[in-house]
Design a protein around this motif. Structure first.
Motif, mmCIF file in Angstrom:
data_model
loop_
_atom_site.group_PDB
_atom_site.id
_atom_site.type_symbol
_atom_site.label_atom_id
_atom_site.label_comp_id
_atom_site.label_asym_id
_atom_site.label_seq_id
_atom_site.Cartn_x
_atom_site.Cartn_y
_atom_site.Cartn_z
ATOM 1 N N ALA A 53 0.913 -1.105 -0.064
ATOM 2 C CA ALA A 53 0.044 -0.030 -0.247
ATOM 3 C C ALA A 53 1.040 1.239 0.139
ATOM 4 C CB ALA A 53 -1.100 0.113 1.408
ATOM 5 N N LEU A 54 0.424 2.363 -0.470
ATOM 6 C CA LEU A 54 1.066 3.673 -0.657
ATOM 7 C C LEU A 54 1.335 4.297 0.896
ATOM 8 C CD1 LEU A 54 0.009 4.966 -3.936
ATOM 9 C CD2 LEU A 54 2.195 4.273 -3.473
ATOM 10 N N LYS A 55 0.217 4.315 1.370
ATOM 11 C CA LYS A 55 0.092 4.564 2.873
ATOM 12 C C LYS A 55 0.817 6.254 2.878
ATOM 13 C CE LYS A 55 0.886 0.396 4.875
ATOM 14 N NZ LYS A 55 1.873 -0.475 5.675
ATOM 15 N N GLY A 56 0.307 7.053 2.044
ATOM 16 C CA GLY A 56 0.762 8.487 1.781
ATOM 17 C C GLY A 56 2.180 8.700 0.877
ATOM 18 N N THR A 61 9.409 9.214 -5.857
ATOM 19 C CA THR A 61 10.156 9.965 -5.255
ATOM 20 C C THR A 61 10.577 9.447 -3.825
ATOM 21 O OG1 THR A 61 8.211 11.184 -4.442
ATOM 22 C CG2 THR A 61 9.344 12.300 -6.091
ATOM 23 N N ASP A 62 9.658 9.042 -2.888
ATOM 24 C CA ASP A 62 9.837 8.637 -1.645
ATOM 25 C C ASP A 62 9.526 7.070 -1.552
ATOM 26 O OD1 ASP A 62 7.250 10.308 0.179
ATOM 27 O OD2 ASP A 62 7.201 9.080 -1.495
ATOM 28 N N PHE A 63 9.049 6.565 -2.464
ATOM 29 C CA PHE A 63 8.850 4.822 -2.546
ATOM 30 C C PHE A 63 9.021 4.613 -3.841
ATOM 31 C CE2 PHE A 63 5.429 1.764 -1.678
ATOM 32 C CZ PHE A 63 6.202 0.977 -0.777
ATOM 33 N N VAL A 64 9.475 3.470 -4.237
ATOM 34 C CA VAL A 64 9.720 2.684 -5.484
ATOM 35 C C VAL A 64 10.399 3.902 -6.550
ATOM 36 C CG1 VAL A 64 8.507 1.635 -7.326
ATOM 37 C CG2 VAL A 64 8.010 1.361 -5.099
ATOM 38 N N PRO A 65 11.468 4.180 -6.002
ATOM 39 C CA PRO A 65 12.414 5.137 -6.827
ATOM 40 C C PRO A 65 12.480 5.204 -8.424
ATOM 41 C CG PRO A 65 13.657 4.175 -5.507
ATOM 42 C CD PRO A 65 12.502 3.623 -5.263
ATOM 43 N N TYR A 66 12.233 6.230 -9.075
ATOM 44 C CA TYR A 66 12.319 6.037 -10.692
ATOM 45 C C TYR A 66 14.060 5.694 -10.841
ATOM 46 C CZ TYR A 66 7.915 8.452 -11.226
ATOM 47 O OH TYR A 66 6.572 8.832 -11.370
ATOM 48 N N GLY A 67 13.973 4.846 -11.885
ATOM 49 C CA GLY A 67 15.484 4.546 -12.480
ATOM 50 C C GLY A 67 15.718 3.192 -11.766
ATOM 51 N N ARG A 71 10.896 -5.022 -7.404
ATOM 52 C CA ARG A 71 10.321 -6.159 -7.458
ATOM 53 C C ARG A 71 8.796 -6.162 -8.137
ATOM 54 N NH1 ARG A 71 10.535 -7.709 -1.194
ATOM 55 N NH2 ARG A 71 10.927 -5.378 -0.480
ATOM 56 N N THR A 72 8.194 -5.176 -8.044
ATOM 57 C CA THR A 72 6.684 -5.050 -8.449
ATOM 58 C C THR A 72 5.745 -5.533 -7.615
ATOM 59 O OG1 THR A 72 7.773 -5.026 -10.750
ATOM 60 C CG2 THR A 72 5.287 -4.841 -10.666
ATOM 61 N N GLY A 73 6.037 -5.382 -6.296
ATOM 62 C CA GLY A 73 5.375 -6.050 -5.227
ATOM 63 C C GLY A 73 5.789 -5.927 -3.883
ATOM 64 N N ALA A 74 5.249 -6.788 -3.046
ATOM 65 C CA ALA A 74 6.172 -6.875 -1.858
ATOM 66 C C ALA A 74 6.447 -8.405 -1.784
ATOM 67 C CB ALA A 74 5.204 -6.482 -0.779
ATOM 68 N N ASN A 75 7.526 -8.688 -0.527
ATOM 69 C CA ASN A 75 7.883 -9.738 -0.157
ATOM 70 C C ASN A 75 8.820 -10.514 -1.100
ATOM 71 O OD1 ASN A 75 6.861 -9.118 2.563
ATOM 72 N ND2 ASN A 75 4.769 -9.818 1.510
ATOM 73 N N GLU A 76 8.276 -11.665 -1.643
ATOM 74 C CA GLU A 76 8.856 -12.549 -2.461
ATOM 75 C C GLU A 76 8.838 -11.946 -3.946
ATOM 76 O OE1 GLU A 76 7.894 -15.558 0.787
ATOM 77 O OE2 GLU A 76 6.758 -14.040 -0.341
ATOM 78 N N ALA A 77 9.687 -12.392 -4.859
ATOM 79 C CA ALA A 77 9.455 -11.794 -6.208
ATOM 80 C C ALA A 77 8.087 -12.206 -6.712
ATOM 81 C CB ALA A 77 10.565 -12.627 -7.085
#
Length: 171
Positions: A53-56, A61-67, A71-77
């Protein structure tokens, strides 16, 4: 002697309970979700992913940085599976299971199908990439707090999160 035996039994029970609780992925903050669809062309596509979840926080920028590889999700691949050879943007992806990664960007996302799928999501090796395709992100119609994947009968796969939607077509 009885105290030592009792302590050993209690320790074993607690350890076994703890190990089984850690294996129950449904109790995670981002439990795994599976979506499956059989396309009109007969390929069955399955994607299994942890749903962060984004949670704000803001993507890029501050989450999942560009470039940077994500992993396109959480935890395991995130696992992308196809039971038949398919084409994505004119390139062949052989039948099999793949780790699905992306490199998010403001104007372009790179979608990566990696041969190593059964691993913790942050262990990525570019040398194991089977296929990479570039797609343009779009502004989604509806804000998605939690990451979602959708697969249509026509073979369109969409990744939706926040106000971003990334799509690629499977043929």
């Amino acid at each position: 002697m009885k105290k030592t035996l009792f302590a050993a039994i209690v320790f074993t029970m607690v350890t076994a309970f703890s190990a089984s609780a850690q294996q129950d992925k449904s109790k995670r903050v981002s439990p795994p979700i599976t979506v499956t669809e059989t396309t009109k062309k007969g390929a069955t596509i399955t994607i299994t992913y942890g749903q962060p979840a984004l949670k704000g926080r803001k993507i890029g920028t501050d989450f999942v940085p560009y470039g940077k590889v994500w992993r396109t999700g959480a935890n395991e691949a995130t696992v992308f599976e196809t039971d038949k050879d398919v084409k994505i943007k004119g390139q062949t992806l052989p039948a099999g299971k793949y780790g699905l990664y992306t490199i998010p960007g403001e104007n372009e996302w790179v979608v990566i199908f990696n041969k190593t799928w059964n691993q913790w999501g942050t262990k990525y090796s570019e040398a194991e990439d089977q296929l990479r395709v570039s797609v343009k992100p779009e502004k989604s119609e509806k804000f998605q707090e939690k990451l979602i994947f959708e697969i249509s009968k026509s073979g369109e796969v969409s990744i939706e999160w926040g106000d971003t939607e990334v799509e690629f077509e499977i043929k």
